[in-house]
Design a protein around this motif. Structure first.
Motif, PDB file in Angstrom:
ATOM      1  N   MET A 197      57.777   6.546 -62.516  1.00 34.56           N
ATOM      2  CA  MET A 197      58.192   6.009 -63.811  1.00 34.56           C
ATOM      3  C   MET A 197      57.846   4.523 -63.916  1.00 34.56           C
ATOM      4  SD  MET A 197      61.911   6.369 -65.677  1.00 34.56           S
ATOM      5  CE  MET A 197      61.721   8.157 -65.813  1.00 34.56           C
ATOM      6  N   ILE A 198      58.195   3.751 -62.886  1.00 38.62           N
ATOM      7  CA  ILE A 198      57.884   2.317 -62.914  1.00 38.62           C
ATOM      8  C   ILE A 198      56.371   2.114 -62.923  1.00 38.62           C
ATOM      9  CG2 ILE A 198      58.018   0.174 -61.595  1.00 38.62           C
ATOM     10  CD1 ILE A 198      60.794   1.052 -60.659  1.00 38.62           C
ATOM     11  N   ASP A 199      55.665   2.913 -62.138  1.00 37.60           N
ATOM     12  CA  ASP A 199      54.205   2.820 -62.081  1.00 37.60           C
ATOM     13  C   ASP A 199      53.602   3.045 -63.469  1.00 37.60           C
ATOM     14  OD1 ASP A 199      52.019   2.272 -60.489  1.00 37.60           O
ATOM     15  OD2 ASP A 199      51.777   4.327 -59.759  1.00 37.60           O
ATOM     16  N   PHE A 200      54.099   4.049 -64.173  1.00 42.31           N
ATOM     17  CA  PHE A 200      53.575   4.354 -65.501  1.00 42.31           C
ATOM     18  C   PHE A 200      53.891   3.247 -66.496  1.00 42.31           C
ATOM     19  CE2 PHE A 200      54.267   6.233 -69.770  1.00 42.31           C
ATOM     20  CZ  PHE A 200      52.953   6.582 -70.051  1.00 42.31           C
ATOM     21  N   LEU A 201      55.113   2.755 -66.494  1.00 43.09           N
ATOM     22  CA  LEU A 201      55.488   1.702 -67.437  1.00 43.09           C
ATOM     23  C   LEU A 201      54.614   0.468 -67.249  1.00 43.09           C
ATOM     24  CD1 LEU A 201      59.381   2.024 -67.190  1.00 43.09           C
ATOM     25  CD2 LEU A 201      57.891   2.971 -68.964  1.00 43.09           C
ATOM     26  N   GLU A 202      54.365   0.100 -65.999  1.00 44.23           N
ATOM     27  CA  GLU A 202      53.504  -1.045 -65.729  1.00 44.23           C
ATOM     28  C   GLU A 202      52.072  -0.768 -66.165  1.00 44.23           C
ATOM     29  OE1 GLU A 202      54.053  -1.947 -61.597  1.00 44.23           O
ATOM     30  OE2 GLU A 202      55.917  -3.045 -61.960  1.00 44.23           O
ATOM     31  N   SER A 203      51.617   0.468 -65.995  1.00 40.04           N
ATOM     32  CA  SER A 203      50.261   0.834 -66.402  1.00 40.04           C
ATOM     33  C   SER A 203      50.085   0.751 -67.907  1.00 40.04           C
ATOM     34  CB  SER A 203      49.930   2.250 -65.928  1.00 40.04           C
ATOM     35  OG  SER A 203      50.028   2.366 -64.536  1.00 40.04           O
ATOM     36  N   VAL A 204      51.106   1.167 -68.643  1.00 42.10           N
ATOM     37  CA  VAL A 204      51.050   1.093 -70.106  1.00 42.10           C
ATOM     38  C   VAL A 204      50.810  -0.346 -70.536  1.00 42.10           C
ATOM     39  CG1 VAL A 204      52.378   1.360 -72.232  1.00 42.10           C
ATOM     40  CG2 VAL A 204      52.474   3.134 -70.476  1.00 42.10           C
ATOM     41  N   ILE A 205      51.584  -1.266 -69.963  1.00 42.01           N
ATOM     42  CA  ILE A 205      51.462  -2.677 -70.352  1.00 42.01           C
ATOM     43  C   ILE A 205      50.097  -3.226 -69.937  1.00 42.01           C
ATOM     44  CG2 ILE A 205      52.472  -4.974 -70.142  1.00 42.01           C
ATOM     45  CD1 ILE A 205      54.205  -2.747 -71.555  1.00 42.01           C
ATOM     46  N   LYS A 206      49.641  -2.875 -68.740  1.00 44.50           N
ATOM     47  CA  LYS A 206      48.363  -3.384 -68.245  1.00 44.50           C
ATOM     48  C   LYS A 206      47.216  -2.958 -69.161  1.00 44.50           C
ATOM     49  CE  LYS A 206      47.767  -3.413 -63.788  1.00 44.50           C
ATOM     50  NZ  LYS A 206      47.440  -3.010 -62.386  1.00 44.50           N
ATOM     51  N   ALA A 207      47.282  -1.734 -69.683  1.00 42.67           N
ATOM     52  CA  ALA A 207      46.249  -1.266 -70.609  1.00 42.67           C
ATOM     53  C   ALA A 207      46.388  -1.932 -71.976  1.00 42.67           C
ATOM     54  CB  ALA A 207      46.327   0.255 -70.753  1.00 42.67           C
ATOM     55  N   GLN A 208      47.609  -2.053 -72.457  1.00 47.39           N
ATOM     56  CA  GLN A 208      47.842  -2.575 -73.806  1.00 47.39           C
ATOM     57  C   GLN A 208      47.317  -3.997 -73.988  1.00 47.39           C
ATOM     58  OE1 GLN A 208      49.146  -0.977 -76.510  1.00 47.39           O
ATOM     59  NE2 GLN A 208      49.483   0.930 -75.407  1.00 47.39           N
ATOM     60  N   VAL A 209      47.503  -4.841 -72.992  1.00 47.92           N
ATOM     61  CA  VAL A 209      47.117  -6.248 -73.151  1.00 47.92           C
ATOM     62  C   VAL A 209      45.602  -6.410 -73.230  1.00 47.92           C
ATOM     63  CG1 VAL A 209      49.217  -7.102 -72.048  1.00 47.92           C
ATOM     64  CG2 VAL A 209      47.177  -6.692 -70.650  1.00 47.92           C
ATOM     65  N   GLN A 210      44.856  -5.366 -72.898  1.00 47.88           N
ATOM     66  CA  GLN A 210      43.406  -5.420 -73.025  1.00 47.88           C
ATOM     67  C   GLN A 210      42.938  -5.196 -74.461  1.00 47.88           C
ATOM     68  OE1 GLN A 210      41.090  -3.313 -69.991  1.00 47.88           O
ATOM     69  NE2 GLN A 210      42.967  -3.037 -68.797  1.00 47.88           N
ATOM     70  N   TYR A 211      43.876  -4.810 -75.332  1.00 43.07           N
ATOM     71  CA  TYR A 211      43.515  -4.476 -76.708  1.00 43.07           C
ATOM     72  C   TYR A 211      44.393  -5.266 -77.686  1.00 43.07           C
ATOM     73  CZ  TYR A 211      41.093  -0.544 -74.525  1.00 43.07           C
ATOM     74  OH  TYR A 211      40.254   0.227 -73.755  1.00 43.07           O
ATOM     75  N   PRO A 212      44.109  -6.563 -77.867  1.00 40.41           N
ATOM     76  CA  PRO A 212      44.904  -7.389 -78.795  1.00 40.41           C
ATOM     77  C   PRO A 212      44.475  -7.144 -80.244  1.00 40.41           C
ATOM     78  CG  PRO A 212      43.195  -8.728 -77.788  1.00 40.41           C
ATOM     79  CD  PRO A 212      43.094  -7.357 -77.147  1.00 40.41           C
ATOM     80  N   THR A 213      44.895  -6.036 -80.799  1.00 43.45           N
ATOM     81  CA  THR A 213      44.411  -5.581 -82.102  1.00 43.45           C
ATOM     82  C   THR A 213      44.653  -6.605 -83.203  1.00 43.45           C
ATOM     83  OG1 THR A 213      44.795  -3.286 -81.442  1.00 43.45           O
ATOM     84  CG2 THR A 213      44.563  -3.720 -83.797  1.00 43.45           C
TER      85      THR A 213
END
Length: 306
Positions: A197-213
């Motif tokens: 769960m923690i791994d996934f939550l951190e992964s979501v954020i790591k991906a999101q910051v690559q796309y500053p829409t």
């Protein structure tokens, strides 16, 4: 009877053999491949996702519906929807591990989305993510999620648990050994479900910051407006130029003219946890109106954090 000194190497060997069977997932020892680009079977599904089309998805909402409770949207930023695994053919699974089902309102309510699928029981145990992050001192992660991963019409934790239960459990790289899958975390962690769960939550954020829409659109002169509409081609071309591939844009309303979401498609080099993403053009065509202006509305008064 073997002397203890002679027995210890035997026990160590057995222990190593047992550990090797379940804990052999040091992905740094595995040459990474781009998901959906492998020509042979994946050697270790903990190190490369079986469902390898990785979607980083975001919302443009204009209100939360819970402003009176202090839930507001971040200024000059789209909010997080999630990180999704699609199969390489564009299909997808959902709620793939019912032992890690924490969604109070499963949608759909079966694993296939059809009436003959396996029912997904509603979670009745309340918020598990907030206390989990507090337990491990992940205060900065929790604060970021509370600001940028917003739900509309319900507490944020319900949305977080929906995304984990529906999508994270279908990424093979977060498997914990349920239903015959490998345990990607092994004995290194006391609780592999918490680790996933923690791994996934951190992964979501790591991906999101690559796309500053928001920033990408604003740099091209596209800002939220209640007076000016935009052509769908202008929105899509701007985001394609910035991200490296054509994203899916989602619109709502009877004529599909209200911009509400974006999905960025990618192949993942190795685990999505590392967030090394190769942009890929959308496989789902935008549903936005192609002939009429698209409305990228301003946030409602009192709904945005300044």
């Amino acid at each position: 009877m073997l002397a203890l000194a002679a027995l210890l190497p035997v026990l160590a060997s057995l222990s190593t053999a047992n550990a090797w069977a379940s804990d052999n997932h040091t992905c740094a020892l595995t040459k990474p491949i781009y998901s959906c680009e492998n020509t042979t079977a994946i050697v270790d599904t903990c190190c490369s996702p079986v469902q390898g089309f990785v979607l980083t998805t975001q919302f443009w909402d204009t209100y939360t519906g819970l402003e009176s409770e202090g839930s507001v949207l971040p200024a000059e930023a789209w909010t997080i929807h999630g990180l999704w695994p699609d199969r390489c053919d564009g299909s997808y699974g959902q709620y793939c591990d019912l032992d890690r089902q924490y969604d109070p309102s499963p949608s759909p309510n079966t694993t296939t989305g059809t009436k003959d699928g396996t029912p997904v029981p509603a979670w009745e145990g309340g918020d598990v993510i907030t206390p989990l992050l507090q337990k491990y001192g992940k205060w900065d992660l929790l604060a970021y999620m509370q600001k940028y991963w917003k739900s509309q019409g319900s507490p944020d934790w319900i949305f977080w648990q929906h995304e984990f239960s529906k999508h994270a459990t279908c990424f093979s790289t977060y498997d914990v050994g349920n239903y015959g899958t490998p345990d990607c975390y092994g004995s290194l962690y006391e609780n592999t479900t918490e680790a996933s769960m923690i791994d996934f939550l951190e992964s979501v954020i790591k991906a999101q910051v690559q796309y500053p829409t928001y920033e990408w659109l604003a740099d091209a002169g596209v800002i939220p407006s209640n007076r000016t509409g935009y052509a769908i081609s202008q929105l899509q071309d701007t985001l394609a130029d910035a991200s490296g591939a054509v994203p899916y844009l989602g619109c709502s309303g009877p004529t599909k003219q209200i911009l509400t979401e974006v999905w960025y498609y990618a192949h993942s080099l190795g685990r999505p946890q590392e967030s090394i993403l190769k942009p890929i053009d959308q496989t789902t065509k935008s549903n936005c109106n192609a002939t009429q202006p698209i409305w990228y509305y301003e946030r409602s008064k009192g709904s945005e954090l300044y």
